[in-house]
Scaffold this motif. Structure first.
Motif, PDB file in Angstrom:
ATOM      1  N   THR A 279      -7.339  17.561 -17.498  1.00 26.01           N
ATOM      2  CA  THR A 279      -7.154  18.859 -17.034  1.00 26.01           C
ATOM      3  C   THR A 279      -7.762  19.395 -15.662  1.00 26.01           C
ATOM      4  O   THR A 279      -7.876  19.741 -14.652  1.00 26.01           O
ATOM      5  CB  THR A 279      -7.781  20.217 -18.143  1.00 26.01           C
ATOM      6  N   MET A 280      -8.783  17.779 -15.094  1.00 27.56           N
ATOM      7  CA  MET A 280      -9.284  18.339 -14.082  1.00 27.56           C
ATOM      8  C   MET A 280      -8.963  16.079 -13.619  1.00 27.56           C
ATOM      9  O   MET A 280      -8.226  15.534 -13.456  1.00 27.56           O
ATOM     10  CB  MET A 280     -10.940  18.068 -14.363  1.00 27.56           C
TER      11      MET A 280
ATOM     12  N   GLN B 188       0.376  -1.589  -0.179  1.00 23.61           N
ATOM     13  CA  GLN B 188       0.082  -0.094  -0.549  1.00 23.61           C
ATOM     14  C   GLN B 188       1.186   0.823  -0.371  1.00 23.61           C
ATOM     15  O   GLN B 188       1.696   1.583   0.866  1.00 23.61           O
ATOM     16  CB  GLN B 188      -1.160  -0.031   1.433  1.00 23.61           C
ATOM     17  N   TRP B 189       0.450   2.318  -0.883  1.00 15.86           N
ATOM     18  CA  TRP B 189       1.378   3.164  -1.246  1.00 15.86           C
ATOM     19  C   TRP B 189       0.758   4.523  -1.610  1.00 15.86           C
ATOM     20  O   TRP B 189      -0.328   4.228  -1.874  1.00 15.86           O
ATOM     21  CB  TRP B 189       2.693   3.222  -1.780  1.00 15.86           C
ATOM     22  N   LYS B 190       0.883   5.811  -0.777  1.00  8.97           N
ATOM     23  CA  LYS B 190       0.329   7.030  -0.975  1.00  8.97           C
ATOM     24  C   LYS B 190       0.677   7.165  -2.877  1.00  8.97           C
ATOM     25  O   LYS B 190       1.662   7.611  -2.505  1.00  8.97           O
ATOM     26  CB  LYS B 190       0.853   8.048  -0.751  1.00  8.97           C
ATOM     27  N   ALA B 191      -0.510   7.645  -3.328  1.00 11.39           N
ATOM     28  CA  ALA B 191       0.142   7.562  -4.880  1.00 11.39           C
ATOM     29  C   ALA B 191      -0.744   8.431  -5.481  1.00 11.39           C
ATOM     30  O   ALA B 191      -0.252   9.680  -6.290  1.00 11.39           O
ATOM     31  CB  ALA B 191      -1.085   6.499  -5.608  1.00 11.39           C
ATOM     32  N   HIS B 192      -1.592   9.646  -4.590  1.00 10.21           N
ATOM     33  CA  HIS B 192      -1.953  11.081  -5.397  1.00 10.21           C
ATOM     34  C   HIS B 192      -2.586  11.607  -4.177  1.00 10.21           C
ATOM     35  O   HIS B 192      -2.326  11.431  -3.208  1.00 10.21           O
ATOM     36  CB  HIS B 192      -3.724  10.726  -6.317  1.00 10.21           C
ATOM     37  N   ASP B 193      -2.530  12.864  -4.106  1.00 10.51           N
ATOM     38  CA  ASP B 193      -2.020  13.856  -3.186  1.00 10.51           C
ATOM     39  C   ASP B 193      -3.664  14.086  -2.332  1.00 10.51           C
ATOM     40  O   ASP B 193      -4.207  14.432  -1.600  1.00 10.51           O
ATOM     41  CB  ASP B 193      -2.084  15.826  -3.834  1.00 10.51           C
TER      42      ASP B 193
ATOM     43  N   ASP C 238      -8.177  13.078  -7.634  1.00  5.95           N
ATOM     44  CA  ASP C 238      -8.367  14.121  -8.140  1.00  5.95           C
ATOM     45  C   ASP C 238      -7.690  15.742  -8.332  1.00  5.95           C
ATOM     46  O   ASP C 238      -7.888  16.466  -8.265  1.00  5.95           O
ATOM     47  CB  ASP C 238      -9.502  14.824  -7.398  1.00  5.95           C
ATOM     48  N   ASP C 239      -5.947  14.654  -7.930  1.00  4.69           N
ATOM     49  CA  ASP C 239      -4.620  15.583  -8.439  1.00  4.69           C
ATOM     50  C   ASP C 239      -4.639  16.161  -9.567  1.00  4.69           C
ATOM     51  O   ASP C 239      -3.415  17.121 -10.252  1.00  4.69           O
ATOM     52  CB  ASP C 239      -4.031  15.547  -7.332  1.00  4.69           C
TER      53      ASP C 239
ATOM     54  N   TYR D  83     -13.269  14.137 -15.235  1.00  2.59           N
ATOM     55  CA  TYR D  83     -14.039  14.762 -15.191  1.00  2.59           C
ATOM     56  C   TYR D  83     -13.852  16.439 -16.170  1.00  2.59           C
ATOM     57  O   TYR D  83     -14.773  17.438 -16.168  1.00  2.59           O
ATOM     58  CB  TYR D  83     -13.636  15.835 -13.366  1.00  2.59           C
ATOM     59  N   ASP D  84     -12.514  16.336 -17.113  1.00  2.00           N
ATOM     60  CA  ASP D  84     -12.547  17.596 -18.157  1.00  2.00           C
ATOM     61  C   ASP D  84     -13.628  16.791 -19.088  1.00  2.00           C
ATOM     62  O   ASP D  84     -13.326  17.689 -19.867  1.00  2.00           O
ATOM     63  CB  ASP D  84     -11.304  17.600 -18.241  1.00  2.00           C
ATOM     64  N   GLU D  85     -14.780  15.825 -19.072  1.00  7.55           N
ATOM     65  CA  GLU D  85     -15.479  15.737 -19.951  1.00  7.55           C
ATOM     66  C   GLU D  85     -14.638  15.194 -21.717  1.00  7.55           C
ATOM     67  O   GLU D  85     -15.393  14.782 -22.456  1.00  7.55           O
ATOM     68  CB  GLU D  85     -16.324  17.258 -20.432  1.00  7.55           C
TER      69      GLU D  85
END
Length: 449
Positions: free
Chosen positions: A232-233, A182-187, A208-209, A253-255
């Motif tokens: 970009t999102m 297990q590791w931290k992958a995203h902010d 979400d970063d 989310y940037d569509e």
């Protein structure tokens, strides 16, 4: 040669709680089994340290049986419902485990739960909880994926992402999961995680970063093999193509839907604007070029990706859209059920009635009006009788002119799909037919399974 695309609603089911994930069993013997998960946020009287109400997230797991032979009654029958913590994602293992299908579930309690399908030879099946693995405290499990996407039953593993931005890889033992790393992958929230089905030591993740990352378990998780900020999102959907090596689809989310060649993650093969945040992407179970997209604020779309996969630097045209949901388009999946080519029963035969739980909860009387008024539909007549899919078909629509010649020369397809939407808590089962004009009426299209 004129080509036509047609969608037909087969059944609509009220899930009562907000529906966000739906999955057909991918194992051929049990392809008629459908699971749907829900997520509902409730206010709680319990106060946190900050004085605000602690959120209470509840869910419900539905199991359905799909009957391809029912022509005058809804094809979907509810066989089981299980109250659970809120469900963020569901995925069936692509191969049977101990000769039984296994369903993985990511919950708001930070757990990966495994359910075994029991009595698979009977008319109806049930899910039985096999194990529960907690990823860690104070987190929501947001996604999961099995390493078995190409039918490989050796070294079965699960990858999950969570609300702390972490990824967890788990190994399947005796019907239970054990965390390997297990590791931290995203902010921020790691919305999605997925295996490369062609090299299951390789993982992809999105957060979400706004970052899309790759990981190689042989090198350890200390640093990603690549980091892309091309979206970009927040990146919320990833799916490795099980039929075409190196091809990966991502959505945000940037569509936009991006297609990638895993050997060069600096620049995508194509970018397709779909008009809504792309919550889920699913490659077709047998056609390498077809991609199903759940586009949140802009319905569900089937994309034709052949040109992009062949390196022609072109957006993926939309072959068909399903627009009859009235809320956020979240869950979507292709079915592998074989479609019956038999003729509908004689009109002199009495219509069948739904069996089991669907008698009280079954089909709904619903009418939709789209901006063009061309997709109005009702699943009951004025007498309250179910209208089978042989009647009241929506108007056909022509294929986009931009399709490559190879698409126009391909075989006819008929597929059953399931989609679900959030705030209106609806599950839809529908059929998509894609066929050349001159073959219509000669024979039914080949099923997609």
């Amino acid at each position: 040669m004129g080509w036509h695309s047609r969608t037909r609603t087969l059944q609509v089911f009220d899930t009562e709680l907000s529906a966000d994930t739906v999955e057909w069993c991918p194992i051929p013997e049990w392809s008629h089994v459908l699971a749907c998960g829900t997520y509902q946020l409730q206010k709680s009287d319990e106060k946190t340290a900050e004085g605000s109400a602690a959120p209470n997230r509840i869910g419900r797991l539905f199991l359905f049986h799909y009957n391809t032979q029912r022509s005058f009654s809804p094809p979907l029958t509810e066989t089981q419902r299980i109250d659970t913590p809120a469900i963020l994602d569901l995925k069936w293992c692509h191969v049977p485990i101990s000769e039984r299908p296994l369903l993985g579930m990511a919950t708001a309690g930070g757990e990966i739960q495994l359910y075994k399908l029991t009595e698979p030879q009977q008319v109806t099946c049930d899910l039985e909880c096999e194990s529960c693995t907690v990823l860690g405290p104070d987190r929501l499990a947001l996604s999961l994926d099995w390493s078995t996407g190409r039918g490989d039953s050796s070294d079965v593993r699960v990858v999950s992402s969570d609300s702390t931005g972490s990824l967890t890889v788990l190994s399947l033992g005796e019907a239970s999961l054990t965390a390997v790393c297990q590791w931290k992958a995203h902010d921020y929230e790691a919305w999605i995680s997925a295996f490369s089905y062609w090299d299951t030591q390789v993982l992809f993740s999105g957060g979400d970063d706004c970052k899309l990352k790759g990981w190689d378990l042989r090198m350890g998780p200390s640093s990603p093999t690549f980091t892309s900020k091309r979206h970009t999102m927040g990146v919320c959907s990833i799916h490795s193509n099980p039929h075409r090596e190196h091809i990966v689809a991502t959505g945000s989310y940037d569509e936009n839907v991006l297609l990638w060649d895993g050997r060069n993650m600096k620049q995508p093969l194509s970018e397709t604007a779909v008009g809504g945040g792309v919550w889920r992407l699913k490659w077709h179970p047998s056609q390498e070029h077809l991609l199903l997209a759940a586009c949140m604020h802009n319905d569900f779309h089937i994309l034709h990706c052949q040109q992009a996969m062949d390196g022609q630097d072109a957006p993926c045209p939309v072959l068909s859209s399903y627009i009859l949901h009235n809320s956020l388009a979240y869950g979507a999946d292709w079915s592998r059920v074989p479609l019956s080519n038999s003729a509908p029963p004689s009109p002199h035969e009495p219509p069948q009635t739904s069996a089991g739980l669907s008698e009280s909860l079954g089909h709904l009387r619903i009418q939709y009006e789209s901006p063009t008024a061309s997709f109005d539909t009702s699943l009951e007549d004025d007498s309250g009788r179910y209208i089978p899919e042989h009647f009241s078909l929506p108007e056909k629509s022509s294929a986009p002119d931009s399709l490559p010649f190879s698409a126009k020369d391909s075989q006819s397809l008929s597929c059953v799909l399931a989609t679900c939407s959030f705030y209106d808590h609806m599950l839809h089962v529908w059929r998509w037919d894609w066929s050349p004009e001159e073959r219509r009426g000669e024979s039914d299209p080949d099923p997609c399974s």
